[in-house]
Design an enzyme around this catalytic site. Structure first.
Site, PDB file in Angstrom:
ATOM      1  N   VAL A  15     -10.735  30.615 -27.562  1.00 58.90           N
ATOM      2  CA  VAL A  15     -11.738  29.938 -27.544  1.00 58.90           C
ATOM      3  C   VAL A  15     -12.585  29.723 -28.893  1.00 58.90           C
ATOM      4  O   VAL A  15     -13.478  29.020 -29.155  1.00 58.90           O
ATOM      5  CB  VAL A  15     -12.863  30.562 -26.605  1.00 58.90           C
ATOM      6  CG1 VAL A  15     -13.529  31.717 -27.005  1.00 58.90           C
ATOM      7  CG2 VAL A  15     -13.989  29.838 -25.941  1.00 58.90           C
TER       8      VAL A  15
ATOM      9  N   GLU B 130     -11.754  28.360 -31.889  1.00 61.21           N
ATOM     10  CA  GLU B 130     -11.721  27.404 -32.418  1.00 61.21           C
ATOM     11  C   GLU B 130     -12.163  26.191 -31.518  1.00 61.21           C
ATOM     12  O   GLU B 130     -12.651  25.076 -32.054  1.00 61.21           O
ATOM     13  CB  GLU B 130     -10.095  27.058 -32.811  1.00 61.21           C
ATOM     14  CG  GLU B 130      -9.648  27.904 -33.801  1.00 61.21           C
ATOM     15  CD  GLU B 130      -8.246  27.821 -34.571  1.00 61.21           C
ATOM     16  OE1 GLU B 130      -8.057  28.376 -35.655  1.00 61.21           O
ATOM     17  OE2 GLU B 130      -7.713  27.328 -33.849  1.00 61.21           O
TER      18      GLU B 130
END
Lengths: 316, 731
Positions: free
Chosen positions: B690, B692
């Protein structure tokens, strides 16, 4: 950083004498600019004279109905002073638009006036910079120049003076009080304090060697509406792309000084007569003869538009 | 343990510890200054001295002479190492340019020497006395100028094609063909690259800041010609990496060389003004996007081309990645081209590929929606696909993209947006809203761990996994606690030491899911050993509330270790589920901005991210990841720009005054919503990355909001006021 020696001064004149004694010696007060520059060897004073113990930290009324601000009054204290806030709101607004809380706690009134430019080529000791190394050339000309000056520039330098406070001081007709090693004092109107780069951009003001600023005086209050509009990409903690300092009177007259456009706080008194005609007229006289690069040409329109917003704000 | 079939019910699904918003267990250490970062490991190496690097000050050419004589005589100097003294070094597998240059200079601020002295100040002062004479060579520094000479990169898939893109685009009733640019960006993490190196005989220990311990160990060994077993990396705390610390950098190699030469442990940190040109950066891109659609908004043709540059031997920014998967459309193409540039080395920065690619694609989608007179949310929803558009039949393991869009629109008050730009005003400010899709693939990496059950009943997890500020310590502890039925306070986690089992490391948003899956595997083994020690059937034993229960018996878990600690080690490996399933993470970013009608100043007013990223292992640390990423997106949209001096070949604004990243005043209220998901295809954790995803699309949402506020379309990042000024309303 090069090794240096250090002493604490006992009086303003003694401080000046101590700096005069060694070539390249410097005063240090808040050190928020000087120490950074020493670490990267842009500045390499062999000797530092610490003036922090000299007092010079009072804000006192003058006989003329103005205020005398000691050289060592910290930016935070100056901005927060009730008299400054009441009568010189422009100064408070300019101060709090600059730097960060921590830096303003440390930075002094005199030191703020003497900030060096933030031109990245000045900061990189391996690049040509006539201000840092006279005669080496100017890498900013033809290089990165978006934040650089558009008036008062020369073929030797297009660096901009970074101070917000100085712009307000210029609009308020402040004066700089100094002492020399021989104990003589003088008073320099801020209009005469800074020098344009010409062929000697390393000379930034009229201070003689070892001349110490002891105070900055403000004339008696001029009333009016005080507006400082600083335009930048980031909302805080950034130098101005342009800033407009204005004191506007109900009759439409007023004063305007600019930051971010010149090697010094920029004010053209004659341009202020055009204030009733609006921002465009004022800007065209303020920026007459502007020399821009493709990257900073937008500053001309930005000054005009910001000044327009300032006039509108003051009238609102 | 091998993961090759989708997960079924397992102990993690109890969600007693996993999925709970536990505070970070390393938080108190960090907030009290007692988490010691690499450069402060005086506890581990009490008598170290200091190294200071001498960087090259030309972009390309050769060192004609290095005069170190004056520096050697300076106070406190113990050693100076240049390429000559270092002897032959091998370039690391993950490096493009050499970490110690000379006589060839490959880029500005490439390290040419390290000066070692008793104190930091002496080393720095002496480094300033090293004189280097150069012979400059001409170089290529301008991507736009080099674009015509760009070639197909050797690795990856430089060209993809499905159907007849050219024909479909030519015949599409509504089309867009536009160019976009993104600038070079710097990671600008808080902790500079730093290492303390110490030799014991021919064994080297590095206390360093590195995201990928195993890669780092290998590349230190390769560079210095050591057997890997002679190299130990220790990196328990890392003050931000964002990809800038995926690889061994000059601090590590020069600390090792300096320590060898001085016969003392040596600490080297990269000075901030040197980091921007010495280390890696996210490369600039030029992107062309073509979209063709039917009048009712069905995409029939989508093409994305990207050009970027790098040093010889380097790689491209894979900005077209998401375009292969994000939207439906029967006819598609992508092309990636790489130009040779003599700027510093380009490499991964948070969400490499997608971050840059979505900056362009999601403006293009906004432009296309306008051409189609469709709401931008609706246009995206109409082009959802549940299967890989290049391989029909290969489904997404989970894809709740439409739900993200719909949920976000509702939550954000999207219906209040004016479809016509420039219509919303608040005093002197023009107000606008923008949306963008978020997309990032979910990568899984083999990851190992060792878990000990002590005689006191406490569990300790050891793995070379790193915590780069993401919360690895906490989610790993949560995983072990869940698996062993222990409270979180009964679990210790030790990370970032190459003497521990090899983990996934931290990168590509794979670390959270992959490293905890490795801990899961080790815990499965430990549970078997514990059950065995207690004479219980491992398959039916229940680990809960500090006890193990089976066959009507229930005993404290500590009983199992009463005659000695029990240790289990395993790793999670992955089969070929990716053949059947495409694993990706999805989201939607909504942004409201205000643009000063006179000055063009841009300020973000509200931000919302809705994320569909599998099981959220810790909603608190995951939210922190996403709001940090959204903040990075504000930087990418509005200010981050490494300015290239195209004459001299370097990034000019190489400090934190010149390279602006957002400050608190730039960041408004941020809201994050995680859809309630668990993806059994990802791992037994059913989690995905999550960290990026939160960045992907943010900048485009802001650019689209600026357009909605002003009617000015900016296709060249960052979106700064000078690009708006001449098209704003007259004052």
């Amino acid at each position: 950083m090069k090794p240096f020696t250090y002493e604490k001064a006992s009086s303003p004149a003694q401080a000046a004498t101590a700096v005069a004694r060694e070539r390249g010696a410097k005063f240090i007060a808040g050190g928020t600019n000087l120490l950074d520059l020493m670490k990267i060897e842009v500045e390499a004073p062999p000797h530092l004279v610490d003036i922090n113990g000299l007092g010079l930290d009072a804000i006192a009324p003058t006989d003329e109905g103005g205020l005398r601000v000691g050289a060592l009054v910290r930016n935070t204290d100056l901005a927060a002073d009730a008299r400054i806030r009441r009568d010189y709101g422009l100064l408070t607004r300019a101060l709090v638009a600059g730097a960060s809380g921590q830096l303003r706690n440390k930075a002094t009134t005199a030191g703020n006036l003497l900030q060096r430019t933030r031109c990245p080529y000045f900061y990189d000791t391996h690049q040509a910079c006539n201000k840092r190394l006279p005669g080496s050339g100017c890498a900013a000309l033809g290089g990165f120049s978006r934040s650089h000056a558009i008036v008062g520039v020369s073929n030797a330098c297009i660096a901009v003076h970074p101070s917000d406070m100085a712009v307000a001081m210029r609009a308020l007709d402040a004066a700089v009080e100094t002492v020399k090693p021989d104990g003589t004092t003088r008073r320099i109107p801020i209009a005469d304090f800074y020098k344009l780069p010409g062929s000697t951009p390393h000379v930034e003001n009229v201070l003689a060697a070892a001349e110490l600023i002891t105070a900055v005086t403000l004339p008696k209050p001029v009333g009016g509406t005080h507006v400082y509009h600083k335009v930048r990409d980031r909302a805080s903690y950034a130098f101005a792309l342009v800033s407009v300092a204005a004191v506007l009177q109900p009759d439409g007259s007023g004063r305007v000084a600019l930051g971010g456009v010149a090697p010094m706080p920029w004010r053209v008194e004659a341009a202020e007569a055009n204030l009733p005609k609006g921002a465009k007229a004022v800007t065209s006289s303020l920026l007459a003869g502007a020399r821009t690069t493709p990257q900073n040409a937008m500053k001309v329109a930005l000054v005009e538009r910001t000044l327009g917003a300032v006039i509108a704000d003051a009238g609102a | 343990m091998k993961f090759d079939t989708p997960a079924t019910t397992n102990p993690i699904d109890r969600l007693k510890v996993i999925g709970q918003p536990h505070d970070r267990i390393d938080g108190p250490l960090k907030t009290t200054g007692t988490a010691h970062y690499a450069y402060e490991r005086h506890d581990a190496v009490p008598n170290h001295v200091y190294g200071y690097i001498v960087p090259a000050t030309i972009a390309k050419g050769r060192v004609v002479n290095i005069d170190t004589a004056t520096a050697r005589r300076a106070p406190g100097v113990l050693a100076i190492v240049t390429a000559k003294e270092a002897g032959p070094l091998t370039k690391g597998q993950y490096n493009t340019a050499k970490l110690l240059g000379g006589p060839e200079v490959q880029h500005y601020h490439q390290a040419l020497a390290v000066v070692v002295a008793e104190t930091f100040e002496e080393a720095r002062a002496a480094a300033g006395l090293v004189r280097v004479d150069y012979a400059r060579s001409p170089g290529a520094f301008d991507l736009a100028a080099a674009k015509g000479r760009a070639v197909k990169p050797e690795d990856g898939q430089p060209d993809t094609a499905v159907g007849d893109f050219a024909g479909a685009f030519a015949s599409a009733p509504v089309t867009l063909d536009a160019m976009y640019t993104t600038p070079d960006q710097s990671h600008a993490m808080m902790e500079p690259h730093a290492t303390i190196a110490a030799w014991e005989g021919d064994k080297l220990t590095l206390w360093t800041a590195n995201q990928m311990i195993h890669w780092g160990k290998g590349d230190v060994a390769k560079t210095l010609g050591l057997p890997p077993d002679n190299v130990r990396l220790v990196s328990p705390y890392i003050g931000g990496g964002f990809g800038g610390k995926l690889f061994v950098r000059a601090d590590a190699i020069l600390a090792a060389l300096g320590a060898k030469a001085a016969g003392r442990p040596v600490a080297v940190a990269l000075p901030r003004p040197v980091m921007f040109n010495n280390t890696t950066h996210r490369p600039a891109t030029i992107q062309r996007i073509r979209i063709g659609a039917t009048p009712d908004g069905k995409i029939t043709a989508i093409g994305h081309e990207s050009w970027s540059g790098d040093l010889p031997g380097g790689g491209p920014e894979t900005a077209v990645q998401q375009t292969r998967l994000l939207y439906a459309g029967a006819n598609r193409m992508t092309a990636t081209r790489l130009a040779t540039l003599d700027l510093p080395e380009g490499n991964a920065m948070r969400a490499p590929g997608e971050a840059s690619g979505l900056m362009a694609l999601e403006i293009a989608m906004d432009e296309m929606a306008e051409k189609l007179k469709l709401d931008p949310v609706d246009f995206r929803v109409r082009n959802d696909t549940q299967e890989d558009p290049e391989k029909p039949g290969r489904r997404f393991s989970q894809r709740n993209f439409v739900q993200c869009m719909r949920k976000g629109a509702e939550q954000f008050g999207w219906s209040k947006r004016s479809a016509t730009p420039g219509k919303m005003r608040d005093g002197a400010w023009l107000v606008g809203m923008g949306v963008a899709s978020a997309f990032r693939n979910n990568l899984v990496m083999k990851s190992g761990a060792r878990v000990r059950l002590g005689t006191d009943g406490r569990a300790t997890v050891e793995t070379d996994m790193t915590d780069i500020g993401t919360g690895s310590y906490t989610i790993i502890a949560q995983t072990a606690a869940e698996m062993l039925g222990l409270p979180l306070s009964q679990v210790s986690v030790v990370l970032g030491d190459s003497s521990f089992p090899v983990s996934s490391g931290s990168g590509g948003q794979w670390g959270g899911n992959s490293s905890t899956a490795g801990v899961y595997a080790a815990c499965v083994k430990l549970r078997e050993a514990i059950a065995g020690a207690l004479g219980m059937d491992a398959a039916s034993a229940v680990f809960d509330d500090g006890k193990v229960s089976a066959g009507g018996r229930s005993v404290p878990i500590a009983e199992a270790a009463k005659s000695g600690e029990i240790v289990a080690e395993d790793s999670m490996e992955y089969g070929d589920l990716e053949k059947t399933f495409q694993q990706s993470t999805f989201g939607a970013h909504f942004v409201e901005v205000a643009v000063h009608a006179a000055t063009g100043e841009i300020r973000v007013r509200r931000m919302l991210a809705v994320c569909a990223a599998g099981r959220i292992l810790n909603p608190k640390s995951a939210r922190s990841q996403v709001i940090g990423a959204m903040t990075m997106g504000v930087g990418a949209a509005l200010m981050e720009d490494l300015y290239v001096d195209k004459r001299l070949g370097f990034f000019v604004n190489h400090d934190l005054a010149g390279y602006e990243v957002p400050v608190h005043a730039d960041i408004p209220h941020q809201e994050v919503i995680f859809l309630d998901e668990a993806d059994p295809v990802s791992s037994p954790m059913k989690a995905k990355g999550v960290g990026e995803l939160g960045l992907c699309g943010v900048a485009a949402a802001i650019a689209n909001a600026v357009y909605n506020a002003t009617g000015v379309r900016v296709r060249d990042y960052p979106v700064t006021l000078d690009k708006l000024l001449d098209r704003l309303p007259t004052v």
